[in-house]
Design a protein around this motif. Structure first.
Motif, PDB file in Angstrom:
ATOM      1  N   PRO A  84      11.574  31.939 -84.211  1.00 17.42           N
ATOM      2  CA  PRO A  84      12.628  31.874 -83.180  1.00 17.42           C
ATOM      3  C   PRO A  84      13.913  32.599 -83.557  1.00 17.42           C
ATOM      4  O   PRO A  84      14.454  33.365 -82.750  1.00 17.42           O
ATOM      5  N   GLU A  85      14.403  32.394 -84.768  1.00 19.41           N
ATOM      6  CA  GLU A  85      15.674  33.016 -85.149  1.00 19.41           C
ATOM      7  C   GLU A  85      15.523  34.511 -85.379  1.00 19.41           C
ATOM      8  O   GLU A  85      16.335  35.321 -84.896  1.00 19.41           O
ATOM      9  N   GLY A  86      14.487  34.897 -86.090  1.00 21.54           N
ATOM     10  CA  GLY A  86      14.271  36.308 -86.353  1.00 21.54           C
ATOM     11  C   GLY A  86      14.008  37.095 -85.082  1.00 21.54           C
ATOM     12  O   GLY A  86      14.534  38.209 -84.895  1.00 21.54           O
ATOM     13  N   ALA A  87      13.185  36.522 -84.189  1.00 22.67           N
ATOM     14  CA  ALA A  87      12.871  37.203 -82.931  1.00 22.67           C
ATOM     15  C   ALA A  87      14.106  37.304 -82.048  1.00 22.67           C
ATOM     16  O   ALA A  87      14.318  38.322 -81.372  1.00 22.67           O
ATOM     17  N   ARG A  88      14.931  36.245 -82.052  1.00 19.99           N
ATOM     18  CA  ARG A  88      16.171  36.300 -81.263  1.00 19.99           C
ATOM     19  C   ARG A  88      17.078  37.422 -81.748  1.00 19.99           C
ATOM     20  O   ARG A  88      17.635  38.185 -80.952  1.00 19.99           O
ATOM     21  N   GLU A  89      17.230  37.533 -83.064  1.00 17.91           N
ATOM     22  CA  GLU A  89      18.097  38.579 -83.606  1.00 17.91           C
ATOM     23  C   GLU A  89      17.541  39.968 -83.296  1.00 17.91           C
ATOM     24  O   GLU A  89      18.297  40.894 -82.976  1.00 17.91           O
ATOM     25  N   ALA A  90      16.229  40.115 -83.379  1.00 18.16           N
ATOM     26  CA  ALA A  90      15.620  41.408 -83.069  1.00 18.16           C
ATOM     27  C   ALA A  90      15.789  41.746 -81.592  1.00 18.16           C
ATOM     28  O   ALA A  90      16.086  42.895 -81.224  1.00 18.16           O
ATOM     29  N   ALA A  91      15.597  40.736 -80.725  1.00 14.51           N
ATOM     30  CA  ALA A  91      15.750  40.959 -79.285  1.00 14.51           C
ATOM     31  C   ALA A  91      17.194  41.293 -78.945  1.00 14.51           C
ATOM     32  O   ALA A  91      17.468  42.169 -78.101  1.00 14.51           O
ATOM     33  N   LEU A  92      18.139  40.595 -79.592  1.00 16.20           N
ATOM     34  CA  LEU A  92      19.548  40.884 -79.338  1.00 16.20           C
ATOM     35  C   LEU A  92      19.892  42.296 -79.780  1.00 16.20           C
ATOM     36  O   LEU A  92      20.562  43.040 -79.045  1.00 16.20           O
ATOM     37  N   ALA A  93      19.438  42.697 -80.972  1.00 13.76           N
ATOM     38  CA  ALA A  93      19.738  44.041 -81.460  1.00 13.76           C
ATOM     39  C   ALA A  93      19.174  45.113 -80.527  1.00 13.76           C
ATOM     40  O   ALA A  93      19.845  46.107 -80.212  1.00 13.76           O
ATOM     41  N   ALA A  94      17.934  44.908 -80.058  1.00 10.10           N
ATOM     42  CA  ALA A  94      17.325  45.882 -79.146  1.00 10.10           C
ATOM     43  C   ALA A  94      18.063  45.923 -77.820  1.00 10.10           C
ATOM     44  O   ALA A  94      18.250  46.995 -77.220  1.00 10.10           O
ATOM     45  N   THR A  95      18.506  44.752 -77.345  1.00 13.96           N
ATOM     46  CA  THR A  95      19.213  44.690 -76.066  1.00 13.96           C
ATOM     47  C   THR A  95      20.580  45.349 -76.174  1.00 13.96           C
ATOM     48  O   THR A  95      21.019  46.044 -75.241  1.00 13.96           O
ATOM     49  N   HIS A 125       7.474  45.392 -69.226  1.00 17.42           N
ATOM     50  CA  HIS A 125       6.555  44.284 -68.954  1.00 17.42           C
ATOM     51  C   HIS A 125       5.248  44.478 -69.714  1.00 17.42           C
ATOM     52  O   HIS A 125       4.713  43.529 -70.308  1.00 17.42           O
ATOM     53  N   ALA A 126       4.722  45.687 -69.712  1.00 18.65           N
ATOM     54  CA  ALA A 126       3.457  45.952 -70.399  1.00 18.65           C
ATOM     55  C   ALA A 126       3.599  45.705 -71.899  1.00 18.65           C
ATOM     56  O   ALA A 126       2.696  45.137 -72.533  1.00 18.65           O
ATOM     57  N   GLN A 127       4.728  46.102 -72.475  1.00 18.96           N
ATOM     58  CA  GLN A 127       4.937  45.883 -73.902  1.00 18.96           C
ATOM     59  C   GLN A 127       5.030  44.392 -74.215  1.00 18.96           C
ATOM     60  O   GLN A 127       4.416  43.906 -75.171  1.00 18.96           O
ATOM     61  N   ALA A 128       5.786  43.654 -73.415  1.00 21.02           N
ATOM     62  CA  ALA A 128       5.929  42.216 -73.651  1.00 21.02           C
ATOM     63  C   ALA A 128       4.606  41.488 -73.434  1.00 21.02           C
ATOM     64  O   ALA A 128       4.275  40.546 -74.170  1.00 21.02           O
ATOM     65  N   ALA A 129       3.838  41.907 -72.429  1.00 20.48           N
ATOM     66  CA  ALA A 129       2.542  41.286 -72.165  1.00 20.48           C
ATOM     67  C   ALA A 129       1.583  41.492 -73.342  1.00 20.48           C
ATOM     68  O   ALA A 129       0.686  40.676 -73.577  1.00 20.48           O
ATOM     69  N   ALA A 130       1.802  42.572 -74.081  1.00 19.66           N
ATOM     70  CA  ALA A 130       0.982  42.851 -75.261  1.00 19.66           C
ATOM     71  C   ALA A 130       1.517  42.147 -76.503  1.00 19.66           C
ATOM     72  O   ALA A 130       0.988  42.346 -77.605  1.00 19.66           O
ATOM     73  N   GLY A 131       2.553  41.344 -76.325  1.00 24.09           N
ATOM     74  CA  GLY A 131       3.115  40.597 -77.444  1.00 24.09           C
ATOM     75  C   GLY A 131       4.152  41.355 -78.239  1.00 24.09           C
ATOM     76  O   GLY A 131       4.505  40.954 -79.351  1.00 24.09           O
ATOM     77  N   LEU A 132       4.664  42.451 -77.669  1.00 20.54           N
ATOM     78  CA  LEU A 132       5.631  43.284 -78.364  1.00 20.54           C
ATOM     79  C   LEU A 132       7.014  43.169 -77.719  1.00 20.54           C
ATOM     80  O   LEU A 132       7.128  43.056 -76.494  1.00 20.54           O
TER      81      LEU A 132
END
Length: 522
Positions: free
Chosen positions: A404-415, A349-356
């Motif tokens: 949107p597309e780049g962030a989705r791919e990065a989020a999917l890879a991290a998940t 949560h802290a990382q996401a709140a910081a925009g990461l």
């Protein structure tokens, strides 16, 4: 369409719009439902997501918790909801060869599992807390099929201890009740589904989310609809049509123009032809922010924000676990928690709140086909295929706005890395392939949900959840049922209503009850 004037025009053919249509049509009202998509159901539906793969996936929603038995009985819905015996399995972060298995049918096995992760002292607290939340559910859930209770009545039903706990940040209750970081996290996840909040958020949005997640059915159980979410849509569609409701798809509503005796609804069909109909009332199964636009009002500058990554998968087989003593069919039968300890949730949560983007995204999965294999074709069932739905937490829309597309791919890879960290093999090795030879893997971010199904900010509850009671006395039927807007000819009937959120049908029923109550008084 056979007419231009109706008792009720319903904007949006999701499950709540269909619920309202069924109640009103069965009560003898003329009803028109306008749905912009080519199919009914909205977020509650089933689709063949992967080309050539005979699997009906619930692309956006996943389980049923809050739908009252009364709705199924009153509408005569042919709908089978199955309870999952295994509540959850959570691999121990840093040592995933062990994990916490909560088996509601075998408390001895659950106790042994608590001991295996070094949390035996929390087992008694777990049982006590479960009894407390059951009592909370028994006190609150019966009220959802009636007019909203006042806060005084709700407080009396809930009791002073729960009232105090609900009105202080949930983290305080979790921390004083449990000692294990993992157990604390399992409890906290009920407060974070679709909600971006810290355990100690002063706004208490996490508390309201928690309340809705533990009261369903008076038990808190999350049930699997046999036939998938599409079965819910089909049952409600049949009930609405049987009552005489007209259901029109590919109908994009452009404006709602209320007047003293009704409202005009302007919409266009898929060929761009404009139409206009009138309704004595208009019931809106869309987010309040969308309604503001339809009314010609200026929505607030800051809108709702969803916070989840939805990943749909078809597997050729279930993955092996690092806990070699546990059958994957047991581990994945309930909610499979991934890196969702209390501390991990706070860090993400802290990382996401910081925009990461969270470095190790917390997530949870469930395997529909272990409870209901009917959503798979016969060939896939015979070959051991399964569906796997993943719901990633602390993925707010702000992370996806710029790219949107780049962030989705990065989020999917991290998940996927997060999921792989608790498995004995990469999930990629278990993915089925579609007709083009591509892995059966799809991710949808909050921004995708905004684009796909008109959820502002991708918020799955349309906006932050509200308490299911009234702080002040109600003056109109719409206020009493929690579906009021600024205009008495326009009612909310979707997840943004007072008792919205989740696959429940409660807002749809409430809007119908308010309309029927109001017309009986006039």
């Amino acid at each position: 369409m056979t007419r231009t004037g109706y008792d009720a025009v319903i904007v949006g053919g999701g499950h709540n719009g269909l619920t309202a249509a069924a109640y009103l049509a069965r009560a003898g009202r003329s009803v028109l439902v306008l749905e912009r998509a080519a199919h009914l159901g909205g977020a509650t539906g089933s689709l063949r997501v992967f080309r050539g793969v005979d699997a009906n996936l619930s692309r956006y929603s996943y389980l049923v918790s809050l739908m009252p038995r009364a709705i199924r009985d009153e509408l005569g819905l042919s709908l089978d909801l199955r309870r999952r015996r295994v509540a959850s399995y959570t691999p121990l972060p840093g040592a995933p060869e062990r994990g916490l298995l909560v088996d509601t049918g075998n408390d001895d096995a659950t106790l042994r599992s608590f001991a295996a992760i070094g949390a035996e002292a929390d087992h008694r607290s777990w049982l006590s807390f479960g009894a407390r939340t059951h009592a909370l559910a028994q006190a609150v859930f019966p009220s959802v099929t009636g007019p909203l209770p006042t806060s005084a009545r709700a407080r009396a039903a809930i009791g002073e201890q729960w009232w105090a706990d609900l009105h202080a940040p949930l983290g305080e209750l979790v921390e004083r009740t449990f000692g294990s970081d993992l157990v604390r996290g399992v409890v906290l996840t009920d407060a974070l589904i679709g909600t971006f909040a810290d355990a100690h958020d002063a706004t208490l949005i996490q508390n309201r989310c928690f309340l809705y997640h533990v009261i369903g059915g008076g038990t808190g159980d999350w049930d699997v609809p046999v036939g998938g979410m599409g079965a819910v849509v089909e049952a409600l569609t049949d009930a609405a049509r049987a009552g005489g409701a007209e259901l029109v798809t590919r109908a994009t509503v452009r404006a709602v123009l209320p007047g003293p005796k009704g409202a005009e609804v302007v919409w266009t069909d898929d060929e761009g032809v404009e139409h206009s109909v009138t309704g004595g009332h208009v019931l809106v199964n869309a987010a309040p922010r969308v309604l503001a636009t339809l009314l010609g009002d200026q929505p607030p500058a800051e809108g709702p924000e969803g916070s989840q990554l939805k990943v749909n998968m078809v597997l050729s087989r279930l993955p092996r676990l690092r806990d070699g003593g546990l059958d994957p069919k047991v581990a994945f039968a309930g909610t499979f928690h991934i890196n969702e300890s209390y501390e991990q949730l706070a860090t993400a949560h802290a990382q996401a709140a910081a925009g990461l983007l969270p470095k190790l995204p917390p997530a949870e999965t469930y395997c529909h086909t272990l409870t209901d294999p009917s959503i798979l074709g016969a060939g896939l069932r015979a070959s051991g295929h399964h569906t796997l739905t993943l719901f990633g937490l602390h993925m707010p829309a702000r992370l996806f706005r710029e790219d949107p597309e780049g962030a989705r791919e990065a989020a999917l890879a991290a998940t996927i890395r997060s999921l792989d960290s608790v498995l004995a093999e990469p999930i990629e090795d278990c993915l089925a392939l579609d007709a083009d030879g591509l892995p059966c893997l799809e991710a949808r971010s909050p921004v995708d949900l905004e684009d796909d199904i008109a959820l502002p900010g991708g918020h799955i509850f349309h906006r932050d959840l509200q308490w299911p009671w009234l702080e002040d006395d109600a003056h109109t039927p719409a206020e009493r049922w929690g579906v009021a807007t600024a205009n008495d000819r326009v009612l909310l009937c979707g997840a943004g209503a007072r008792r919205g959120g989740g696959v429940s049908g409660i807002p749809g029923r409430s809007a119908a009850m308010a309309l029927l109550e109001g017309s009986s008084r006039s």
